[in-house]
Scaffold this motif. Structure first.
Motif, short mmCIF file in Angstrom:
data_model
loop_
_atom_site.label_atom_id
_atom_site.label_comp_id
_atom_site.label_asym_id
_atom_site.label_seq_id
_atom_site.Cartn_x
_atom_site.Cartn_y
_atom_site.Cartn_z
N GLY A 1 -2.93 -1.05 -7.10
CA GLY A 1 -2.37 -2.44 -5.86
C GLY A 1 -2.31 -3.85 -6.44
N ASP B 1 -10.43 11.89 -10.79
CA ASP B 1 -9.39 12.06 -11.18
C ASP B 1 -8.62 12.83 -12.31
OD1 ASP B 1 -8.38 9.58 -9.30
OD2 ASP B 1 -8.70 8.16 -11.33
N LYS C 1 -11.03 5.36 -6.19
CA LYS C 1 -10.52 3.91 -4.96
C LYS C 1 -10.91 2.71 -6.42
CE LYS C 1 -13.37 4.84 -1.34
NZ LYS C 1 -14.62 4.37 -0.38
N HIS D 1 -7.06 2.62 -7.74
CA HIS D 1 -6.18 1.99 -6.10
C HIS D 1 -6.37 0.81 -5.75
CE1 HIS D 1 -5.77 6.12 -3.92
NE2 HIS D 1 -5.78 6.70 -4.90
N ARG D 2 -7.33 0.62 -6.76
CA ARG D 2 -7.37 -0.82 -6.65
C ARG D 2 -6.08 -2.00 -7.76
NH1 ARG D 2 -13.07 -0.61 -5.20
NH2 ARG D 2 -13.60 -0.12 -7.18
N ARG E 1 -14.54 7.85 -13.88
CA ARG E 1 -13.29 8.06 -12.46
C ARG E 1 -12.98 9.41 -12.70
NH1 ARG E 1 -7.89 5.77 -15.41
NH2 ARG E 1 -6.40 7.75 -13.40
N ASN F 1 2.23 1.82 -3.45
CA ASN F 1 1.49 1.86 -4.10
C ASN F 1 1.21 4.01 -3.95
OD1 ASN F 1 -0.93 2.28 -6.04
ND2 ASN F 1 -2.44 1.28 -4.32
N MET F 2 1.25 4.21 -3.33
CA MET F 2 0.75 5.66 -2.57
C MET F 2 2.02 6.22 -2.77
SD MET F 2 -2.42 6.17 -1.73
CE MET F 2 -2.88 4.44 -2.20
N THR G 1 0.69 -1.32 -0.08
CA THR G 1 -0.17 -0.20 0.10
C THR G 1 0.59 1.31 -0.26
OG1 THR G 1 -1.71 -0.91 1.13
CG2 THR G 1 -1.50 1.51 1.02
N SER H 1 -3.52 9.40 -9.30
CA SER H 1 -5.19 9.15 -9.38
C SER H 1 -5.47 8.85 -7.91
CB SER H 1 -4.94 7.14 -9.50
OG SER H 1 -6.09 7.06 -9.51
N GLU H 2 -6.80 9.43 -7.68
CA GLU H 2 -7.32 9.35 -6.56
C GLU H 2 -8.43 8.45 -6.40
OE1 GLU H 2 -6.57 11.76 -4.13
OE2 GLU H 2 -5.16 12.69 -5.45
N LEU I 1 1.81 6.49 -7.02
CA LEU I 1 0.39 7.54 -7.23
C LEU I 1 0.92 9.03 -7.27
CD1 LEU I 1 -2.62 6.08 -5.05
CD2 LEU I 1 -2.05 5.90 -8.02
#
Length: 587
Positions: free
Chosen positions: A290, A457, A283, A286-287, A454, A269-270, A266, A280-281, A273
């Motif tokens: 991840g 974003d 979800k 993010h999935r 999305r 990932n952050m 995680t 990206s903001e 990003l």
């Protein structure tokens, strides 16, 4: 005497003839004077005789000139008269065996069996193949890390592999040929799964405690039936489960390690990003990211990236490479839609010197070779020609390939990632894409959502693109809330690529520091929905104006004429002709 026996009632001639006709090889029978008195149908065909009546009663010299001298020699020998003689000869065209015909202890003639040598060679090859297969099966049997017992349908142990000897602390000689009940009585094992299978005729699994080794074995007995549905054998598989107790004790530690790994992923990932190309903001992204980072750290191959054109599949492929253990290796990519079919194989696998007309004198290494130790990315895999699909499948299956004009295969050592904006499953059903290749490439699937799904974003991406192109062109262009609303309300058929092009064009050519008006004019003002028809225009002129506006919109949304064709749902040559008609530049 022989003629009397033939005419006797002990066995009718038709029955005797029927019997020898059932033999699969050629048979010729002669009397003591070497005159043919009988032959079967196979012999007629073998010797190419028209019928039996023209063959019976003639001298053997006329039909078996090669064997005739040996037949005469045998009939004149003492061994033949005693019935113990046998003559076997093998030539390039004929294999024959001559045996004495003894009736009531007297020599009455000879029986000649005929075969072609090739038949014996075939049998020898088949026997050799069976022996080789048996040796391989025995090697597999003994190489298994699991213990294997085999008992007959009556419960007699017929085989036992080496792993089973170690797990049970016994030698195969102690149990082979013995009934399973006697083995239990001697205390070599505590219970018998084979015995339970014999009782129930069903597959049985149970735990066995082995006193000699102190091991716990999970034993599964499986009944095997013959063609008549009779129990022919029982195969028992033994797996050592003693270590499961230790695994239970370490379960808590494993969970802590898993949680720590999840936290680290995680965090990574952050970091990606915030600092990388993927901004990206949402979800949903993010999935996706991840999952991508997990697969990257596992050095997974066979990853298929799905998503509309412009969603960032190529960037995601690079991210998978950068975060993998192969990040120090090369990242090679090929756009399957951009390479002509006739050059595809050479680009992919390379070629040797003189492989084809126009080939370089030194040959050329293919992209698959250059990607050794790294990642190979197949973009637009749905556009790959069928002939190349078969060769790529063979390469993935065998983990090697042979360059054009080459004689020795080369091993591949790279992660393979593929991407497409097409529905490959539908293409498989329509026989446009190989099913087996689809499953090889689709071990793991990552689907990138379109930008319209999305919208949260859009602000982050727009800000990043503004900073990038302001710095590149030395500008200070900005967006207000109005401009962001315009962007949020737009469907972006070209996805992130279209947003990037829109901001780039605005920074480069817009006169005002604020891009709101530019965006409104570009997205809405010049769109078809904003077109006002003139009463002075004819229908043809109005239709041409609509067509022109649609082409302009497609140009804004797409990078290539191929993308424009997909966007407007017409052919790419039609796009080129219409751009030329209206004086619009190609991308």
């Amino acid at each position: 005497m022989l003629k009397n026996l033939i005419k006797g009632k002990a066995m009718q001639p038709d029955l005797r003839q029927h019997i020898i006709n059932c033999v699969s090889y050629a048979i010729v029978v002669v009397d003591k004077n070497c005159v043919v008195i009988s032959m079967n149908n196979v012999a007629l065909e073998f010797l190419k005789r028209r019928d039996r009546t023209t063959s019976i009663g003639i001298h053997v010299d006329q039909i078996l000139p090669i064997a005739a001298p040996f037949i005469k020699k045998g009939l004149g020998s003492e061994e033949f008269r005693e019935g113990s003689g046998r003559i076997v000869k093998k030539g390039t065209e004929l294999f024959f065996e001559i045996t004495p015909l003894i009736i009531e202890e007297e020599l009455e003639g000879a029986v000649i069996s005929l075969q072609k040598p090739s038949r014996f060679e075939e049998l020898a090859v088949e026997l050799s193949s069976f022996q080789e297969m048996a040796a391989k099966l025995q090697a597999i049997f003994d190489s298994s890390s699991d213990g294997i017992w085999v008992t007959s349908g009556e419960g007699i142990v017929t085989n036992m592999n080496k792993a089973s000897e170690v797990l049970n602390g016994v030698k195969s000689a102690q149990v082979l040929g013995k009934h399973i009940d006697n083995i239990v009585k001697k205390g070599l094992i505590d219970i018998s799964v084979s015995k339970e299978v014999l009782k129930t005729n069903h597959q049985i699994s149970m735990l066995q405690n082995i006193t000699k080794t102190g091991r716990q074995l999970l034993c599964t007995g499986t009944p095997v039936y013959d063609g008549k549905k009779n129990l022919s054998m029982i195969v028992v598989n033994e797996r050592d489960v003693t270590e499961l107790l230790d695994l239970r004790e370490h379960l808590k530690t494993a969970r802590e390690i898993t949680e720590k790994a999840r936290t680290e992923i995680t965090s990574l990932n952050m970091l990606e990003l915030g600092q990388g190309e993927f901004i990206s903001e949402s979800k949903s992204m993010h999935r996706v990211l991840g999952s991508a980072l997990k697969l990257a750290q596992l050095d997974a191959s066979g990853i298929l990236l799905l998503g509309e054109s412009g969603t960032g599949k190529s960037m995601l492929a690079k991210l998978l490479h950068q975060q993998s253990p192969r990040s120090s290796g090369p990242f090679l990519a090929i756009n399957c839609a951009a390479v002509p079919e006739q050059l595809f194989e050479a680009e992919l696998f390379g070629y040797e010197k003189g492989a084809f007309t126009g080939a370089k004198e030194t040959g050329k290494a293919g992209l698959m070779t250059l990607a050794d130790g790294g990642t190979f990315f197949l973009d637009e895999i749905g556009e790959m020609p069928p002939s190349i699909q078969a060769k790529l499948l063979k390469c993935i299956d065998e983990k090697e390939f042979t360059p054009l004009g080459g004689s020795s295969p080369k091993k591949i050592n790279c992660v393979i990632i593929a991407a497409t904006n097409k529905n490959l499953e539908k293409m498989v059903k329509q026989k446009q894409f190989r099913k087996d290749l689809f499953y090889r490439l689709n071990v793991f699937t990552l689907t990138l959502p379109p930008l319209r799904d999305r919208t949260e974003d859009i602000f982050a991406l727009s800000s990043a693109f503004l900073d990038k192109y302001n710095h590149k062109y030395g500008k200070r262009k900005t967006l207000s809330h109005k401009g962001l609303r315009i962007l949020n309300n737009y469907s972006f058929p070209g996805n992130i690529r279209e947003l990037n092009s829109l901001i780039k064009k605005g920074v480069a050519v817009a006169e005002e520091p604020l891009l709101d008006n530019f965006l409104e004019q570009t997205i809405h003002g010049e769109s078809i929905s904003g077109y006002k028809f003139s009463r002075d225009s004819s229908l043809k002129e109005s239709l041409e104006q609509v067509e022109l506006e649609m082409l302009k919109e497609a140009q804004r949304a797409c990078l290539t004429t191929r993308d424009m064709a997909k966007y407007l749902k017409i052919s790419q040559p039609s796009i080129v002709r219409k751009l030329k008609k209206y004086g619009l530049n190609h991308h």
